[in-house]
Scaffold this motif. Structure first.
Motif, PDB file in Angstrom:
ATOM      1  N   SER A 166       0.840  -1.211   0.000  1.00  0.00           N
ATOM      2  CA  SER A 166       0.000   0.000   0.000  1.00  0.00           C
ATOM      3  C   SER A 166       0.868   1.251   0.000  1.00  0.00           C
ATOM      4  O   SER A 166       0.385   2.364   0.075  1.00  0.00           O
ATOM      5  N   ASP A 167       2.180   1.043  -0.104  1.00  0.00           N
ATOM      6  CA  ASP A 167       3.107   2.172   0.025  1.00  0.00           C
ATOM      7  C   ASP A 167       3.288   2.916  -1.289  1.00  0.00           C
ATOM      8  O   ASP A 167       4.388   3.024  -1.800  1.00  0.00           O
ATOM      9  N   HIS A 168       2.187   3.367  -1.871  1.00  0.00           N
ATOM     10  CA  HIS A 168       2.335   4.133  -3.113  1.00  0.00           C
ATOM     11  C   HIS A 168       1.059   4.917  -3.381  1.00  0.00           C
ATOM     12  O   HIS A 168       0.016   4.669  -2.775  1.00  0.00           O
ATOM     13  N   GLU A 169       1.164   5.879  -4.293  1.00  0.00           N
ATOM     14  CA  GLU A 169      -0.053   6.566  -4.732  1.00  0.00           C
ATOM     15  C   GLU A 169      -0.034   6.660  -6.249  1.00  0.00           C
ATOM     16  O   GLU A 169       1.023   6.556  -6.885  1.00  0.00           O
ATOM     17  N   LEU A 170      -1.227   6.836  -6.812  1.00  0.00           N
ATOM     18  CA  LEU A 170      -1.344   6.880  -8.270  1.00  0.00           C
ATOM     19  C   LEU A 170      -1.865   8.230  -8.712  1.00  0.00           C
ATOM     20  O   LEU A 170      -2.749   8.808  -8.079  1.00  0.00           O
ATOM     21  N   LEU A 171      -1.310   8.744  -9.804  1.00  0.00           N
ATOM     22  CA  LEU A 171      -1.881   9.916 -10.467  1.00  0.00           C
ATOM     23  C   LEU A 171      -2.376   9.444 -11.823  1.00  0.00           C
ATOM     24  O   LEU A 171      -1.663   8.726 -12.527  1.00  0.00           O
ATOM     25  N   VAL A 172      -3.584   9.847 -12.180  1.00  0.00           N
ATOM     26  CA  VAL A 172      -4.147   9.385 -13.447  1.00  0.00           C
ATOM     27  C   VAL A 172      -4.700  10.554 -14.239  1.00  0.00           C
ATOM     28  O   VAL A 172      -5.308  11.467 -13.666  1.00  0.00           O
ATOM     29  N   ARG A 173      -4.466  10.527 -15.531  1.00  0.00           N
ATOM     30  CA  ARG A 173      -5.113  11.485 -16.430  1.00  0.00           C
ATOM     31  C   ARG A 173      -5.670  10.714 -17.608  1.00  0.00           C
ATOM     32  O   ARG A 173      -4.986   9.868 -18.179  1.00  0.00           O
ATOM     33  N   CYS A 174      -6.907  11.001 -17.947  1.00  0.00           N
ATOM     34  CA  CYS A 174      -7.521  10.237 -19.026  1.00  0.00           C
ATOM     35  C   CYS A 174      -8.298  11.160 -19.949  1.00  0.00           C
ATOM     36  O   CYS A 174      -9.108  11.962 -19.485  1.00  0.00           O
ATOM     37  N   LYS A 224     -10.750  10.675 -23.001  1.00  0.00           N
ATOM     38  CA  LYS A 224     -11.467   9.574 -23.637  1.00  0.00           C
ATOM     39  C   LYS A 224     -11.119   9.440 -25.120  1.00  0.00           C
ATOM     40  O   LYS A 224     -11.111  10.420 -25.849  1.00  0.00           O
ATOM     41  N   GLY A 225     -10.802   8.215 -25.530  1.00  0.00           N
ATOM     42  CA  GLY A 225     -10.520   7.974 -26.948  1.00  0.00           C
ATOM     43  C   GLY A 225      -9.156   8.474 -27.400  1.00  0.00           C
ATOM     44  O   GLY A 225      -8.789   8.305 -28.555  1.00  0.00           O
ATOM     45  N   GLN A 226      -8.414   9.124 -26.507  1.00  0.00           N
ATOM     46  CA  GLN A 226      -7.117   9.672 -26.924  1.00  0.00           C
ATOM     47  C   GLN A 226      -5.946   9.136 -26.132  1.00  0.00           C
ATOM     48  O   GLN A 226      -5.014   8.593 -26.687  1.00  0.00           O
ATOM     49  N   GLU A 227      -6.002   9.304 -24.791  1.00  0.00           N
ATOM     50  CA  GLU A 227      -4.839   8.877 -24.025  1.00  0.00           C
ATOM     51  C   GLU A 227      -5.234   8.541 -22.593  1.00  0.00           C
ATOM     52  O   GLU A 227      -6.237   9.022 -22.063  1.00  0.00           O
ATOM     53  N   TYR A 228      -4.417   7.677 -22.015  1.00  0.00           N
ATOM     54  CA  TYR A 228      -4.580   7.319 -20.614  1.00  0.00           C
ATOM     55  C   TYR A 228      -3.174   7.317 -20.034  1.00  0.00           C
ATOM     56  O   TYR A 228      -2.274   6.667 -20.567  1.00  0.00           O
ATOM     57  N   ILE A 229      -2.974   8.103 -18.973  1.00  0.00           N
ATOM     58  CA  ILE A 229      -1.646   8.216 -18.370  1.00  0.00           C
ATOM     59  C   ILE A 229      -1.777   7.907 -16.889  1.00  0.00           C
ATOM     60  O   ILE A 229      -2.618   8.491 -16.199  1.00  0.00           O
ATOM     61  N   LYS A 230      -0.967   6.980 -16.422  1.00  0.00           N
ATOM     62  CA  LYS A 230      -0.978   6.667 -14.995  1.00  0.00           C
ATOM     63  C   LYS A 230       0.457   6.687 -14.500  1.00  0.00           C
ATOM     64  O   LYS A 230       1.350   6.129 -15.129  1.00  0.00           O
ATOM     65  N   VAL A 231       0.668   7.338 -13.363  1.00  0.00           N
ATOM     66  CA  VAL A 231       1.990   7.410 -12.761  1.00  0.00           C
ATOM     67  C   VAL A 231       1.920   6.777 -11.372  1.00  0.00           C
ATOM     68  O   VAL A 231       0.976   7.033 -10.626  1.00  0.00           O
ATOM     69  N   VAL A 232       2.902   5.926 -11.065  1.00  0.00           N
ATOM     70  CA  VAL A 232       2.974   5.313  -9.736  1.00  0.00           C
ATOM     71  C   VAL A 232       4.073   6.035  -8.955  1.00  0.00           C
ATOM     72  O   VAL A 232       5.223   6.082  -9.393  1.00  0.00           O
ATOM     73  N   LEU A 233       3.701   6.610  -7.817  1.00  0.00           N
ATOM     74  CA  LEU A 233       4.664   7.324  -6.976  1.00  0.00           C
ATOM     75  C   LEU A 233       4.845   6.570  -5.668  1.00  0.00           C
ATOM     76  O   LEU A 233       3.879   6.047  -5.108  1.00  0.00           O
ATOM     77  N   SER A 234       6.077   6.519  -5.197  1.00  0.00           N
ATOM     78  CA  SER A 234       6.332   5.928  -3.889  1.00  0.00           C
ATOM     79  C   SER A 234       7.240   6.888  -3.129  1.00  0.00           C
ATOM     80  O   SER A 234       8.313   7.236  -3.624  1.00  0.00           O
ATOM     81  N   ARG A 235       6.792   7.349  -1.991  1.00  0.00           N
ATOM     82  CA  ARG A 235       7.540   8.334  -1.193  1.00  0.00           C
ATOM     83  C   ARG A 235       7.961   9.535  -2.036  1.00  0.00           C
ATOM     84  O   ARG A 235       9.107   9.981  -1.991  1.00  0.00           O
ATOM     85  N   ASP A 295      12.806  13.797  -6.251  1.00  0.00           N
ATOM     86  CA  ASP A 295      11.647  13.970  -5.367  1.00  0.00           C
ATOM     87  C   ASP A 295      10.632  14.896  -6.047  1.00  0.00           C
ATOM     88  O   ASP A 295      10.917  16.056  -6.332  1.00  0.00           O
ATOM     89  N   LEU A 296       9.437  14.385  -6.294  1.00  0.00           N
ATOM     90  CA  LEU A 296       8.431  15.150  -7.051  1.00  0.00           C
ATOM     91  C   LEU A 296       7.318  15.667  -6.148  1.00  0.00           C
ATOM     92  O   LEU A 296       6.300  16.164  -6.638  1.00  0.00           O
ATOM     93  N   THR A 297       7.510  15.562  -4.845  1.00  0.00           N
ATOM     94  CA  THR A 297       6.444  15.945  -3.909  1.00  0.00           C
ATOM     95  C   THR A 297       5.927  17.352  -4.194  1.00  0.00           C
ATOM     96  O   THR A 297       4.727  17.608  -4.145  1.00  0.00           O
ATOM     97  N   ALA A 298       6.834  18.255  -4.521  1.00  0.00           N
ATOM     98  CA  ALA A 298       6.442  19.653  -4.731  1.00  0.00           C
ATOM     99  C   ALA A 298       5.449  19.830  -5.885  1.00  0.00           C
ATOM    100  O   ALA A 298       4.668  20.767  -5.900  1.00  0.00           O
ATOM    101  N   TYR A 299       5.466  18.922  -6.851  1.00  0.00           N
ATOM    102  CA  TYR A 299       4.611  19.100  -8.034  1.00  0.00           C
ATOM    103  C   TYR A 299       3.198  18.586  -7.825  1.00  0.00           C
ATOM    104  O   TYR A 299       2.257  19.063  -8.454  1.00  0.00           O
ATOM    105  N   GLY A 300       3.048  17.587  -6.936  1.00  0.00           N
ATOM    106  CA  GLY A 300       1.712  17.054  -6.653  1.00  0.00           C
ATOM    107  C   GLY A 300       0.970  16.694  -7.926  1.00  0.00           C
ATOM    108  O   GLY A 300       1.536  16.192  -8.891  1.00  0.00           O
ATOM    109  N   GLU A 301      -0.333  17.019  -7.926  1.00  0.00           N
ATOM    110  CA  GLU A 301      -1.201  16.691  -9.068  1.00  0.00           C
ATOM    111  C   GLU A 301      -0.757  17.413 -10.352  1.00  0.00           C
ATOM    112  O   GLU A 301      -1.070  16.976 -11.445  1.00  0.00           O
TER     113      GLU A 301
END
Length: 500
Positions: A432-440, A442-453, A480-486
């Motif tokens: 459970s030690d991670h978070e996901l950012l997703v952008r979608c 429809k019909g064009q692109e799906y982007i998912k990023v897995v972040l850990s710490r 470290d990408l914490t500063a960028y968030g979403e």
């Protein structure tokens, strides 16, 4: 082995697939005056063509079948022995082929690949698709079929259900979503409309123009019980890739007997309970469950209680490493899934015996961003690296683990979309030690990023996102990408400017 050794080679490679051929090329060109032998059962070898290094770890290439004479013309020091291997004696360093000949080796590399895990061996109505012959057999059977049932959720099943026309396809998957070997439920939801659309209507995915955070419609026909972007989602069992080319269906018309274009329905979270002939079905107690009118040559009873009739069943449930002829009388260490265990120089537990590709299991301590999946790219990388390790051993030179094992990366195509997978793209092993950012979009692109710490450890990119190099750098640099968030996925920010 009773017979006399016919000839001893400096290097012997078993298997004419991508791993074996890449290993042969590496050794034959590095040691032009040494004898190299390739032992392969088939008349054709698999060659890598149009190779392109896309970025530091990403590579694209085509796989072509060629007669093995192509290799012999290229390397005068190479002998191709056209036969299967019957047995191996690691103590006396020799192999016997099915036609009774015996060959010695100084160094051996086993690249015998894997074979499909079939639901049942005996049933003529169950087809496994693994190589060119079985794909052609499938094409022949399909031309007469009105309905088929596809079992499995790996790459081959994904490609198959999308390509088949003129035939109803019922697709049974054991997971909550399609394609979970390669992506999560959110990506599956993004791809599902492509299955429902006719090929002509699906425009080629285009560059992104606008930003939406459209979540898939919860009331759509296909609902997913999985919390789409759940944190800590455990990936399903990783299924090995197939021994066909990545575009194996190109140039094959996969068309059934009906006048429909594409008709796919998915049965989720179920497996095959049993496969019945029409006679068995008629006498079975399940007869009260008449699945449909008409009689079919074969019936599939699923664990969700449904019994479905069809013309034939496609078994696409992964593969088993081909270790059979090598084990008897030897002491190979095997991994859980029966692959030959190899160390970080691709050496097995037997002296002077290496292994590469689908037949082996990587048993060194992996980089935190890499995992083995039995895919094309890894077969090529392993074959290449095995050749270098064998060479280094012969020349008594040190060798470092190749950079390609630093970061998992794979480029492929599903449902006509480009798909790029990087690192722990499904949060493999992260709990459970991670978070996901997703952008979608429809019909064009799906982007998912897995972040850990706060650091990027994986990504799934579907469509023409142009983000693979940037994300690869971010994963390799562990910035470290914490500063960028979403904001990391805000398309109005040109992320490449920040990080290139």
């Amino acid at each position: 082995m009773g017979s006399e050794i016919e000839k001893t080679f400096k290097f012997v490679i078993v298997g004419g697939g991508i791993a074996g051929v890449t290993c042969v090329e590496q050794l034959s060109s590095k040691f032009p005056s040494e004898d190299v032998a390739l032992i392969t059962a088939g008349p054709h070898i698999k060659a890598v063509t149009n190779y392109k290094q896309v970025s530091r770890t990403l590579e694209e290439f085509d796989v072509e079948e060629k007669p093995f004479s192509v290799l012999q013309e290229k390397f005068p020091n190479l002998t191709v022995i056209h036969s299967a291997v019957k047995s191996l004696d690691t103590r006396s360093h020799c192999l016997e082929t099915a036609d009774g000949r015996v060959f010695g080796y100084k160094k051996l590399c086993i690249c015998s690949g894997a074979r499909p895990k079939l639901l049942t061996q005996e049933n003529p109505y169950v087809l496994g698709i693994r190589d060119t012959d079985s794909a052609q057999e499938f094409q022949k059977q399909l031309s007469k079929a009105k309905r088929i049932v596809v079992i499995g959720n790996g790459g081959i099943a994904l490609e198959l259900v999308y390509e088949v026309r003129g035939c109803e396809v019922i697709w049974a998957v054991k997971d909550k979503a399609i394609g979970n070997t390669f992506f999560d439920a959110g990506a599956a939801q993004f791809l599902i409309p492509s299955l429902e659309a006719d090929k002509a209507e699906v425009a080629a995915p285009c560059k992104r123009q606008r930003y939406t955070t459209e979540k898939p419609n919860p009331n759509a026909a296909h609902t997913f019980t999985a919390d789409e972007y759940s944190r800590g989602q455990k990936p399903g069992g990783v299924q090995p890739g197939s021994a066909l080319g990545p575009d194996w269906h190109r140039g094959m018309e996969l068309k059934g007997a009906e006048q429909v274009s594409r008709r796919v329905s998915v049965e989720y979270q179920c497996e095959v309970e049993q496969i019945l002939t029409s006679e068995e079905f008629l006498v079975s107690s399940k007869q009260t469950l008449k699945p449909d009118t008409g009689s079919w040559p074969v019936y599939v009873q699923l664990t969700n209680g449904k019994t479905l009739g069809c013309d034939f069943v496609v078994s696409a449930t992964g593969v088993v490493p081909n270790t059979e002829p090598f084990l008897h009388g030897n002491n190979f260490s095997l991994a859980d899934e029966c692959g030959l265990q190899v160390n970080d120089h691709l050496m097995t537990s037997e002296p002077d015996v290496y292994a590469a590709g689908d037949v082996c299991t990587a048993c060194w301590e992996h980089s935190p961003l890499w995992q083995q999946m039995r895919l094309w790219t890894q077969a090529r990388q392993m074959g290449w690296y095995a050749g270098r390790c064998m060479a280094a051993d012969v020349l008594s030179e040190p060798i470092e683990l190749d950079f390609c094992f630093e970061l998992f990366s794979h480029v492929t195509k599903f449902f006509n979309y480009k798909v790029v997978l990087l690192g722990k793209f499904n949060a493999q092993g992260l709990g459970s030690d991670h978070e996901l950012l997703v952008r979608c979009t429809k019909g064009q692109e799906y982007i998912k990023v897995v972040l850990s710490r706060g650091r990027m450890v994986g990504a799934v990119l579907i469509g023409e996102t142009d983000l693979e190099e940037t994300f690869e750098n971010l994963i390799l640099n562990q910035m470290d990408l914490t500063a960028y968030g979403e904001e990391l996925l805000n398309p109005n920010i040109d992320i490449e400017d920040y990080f290139d």
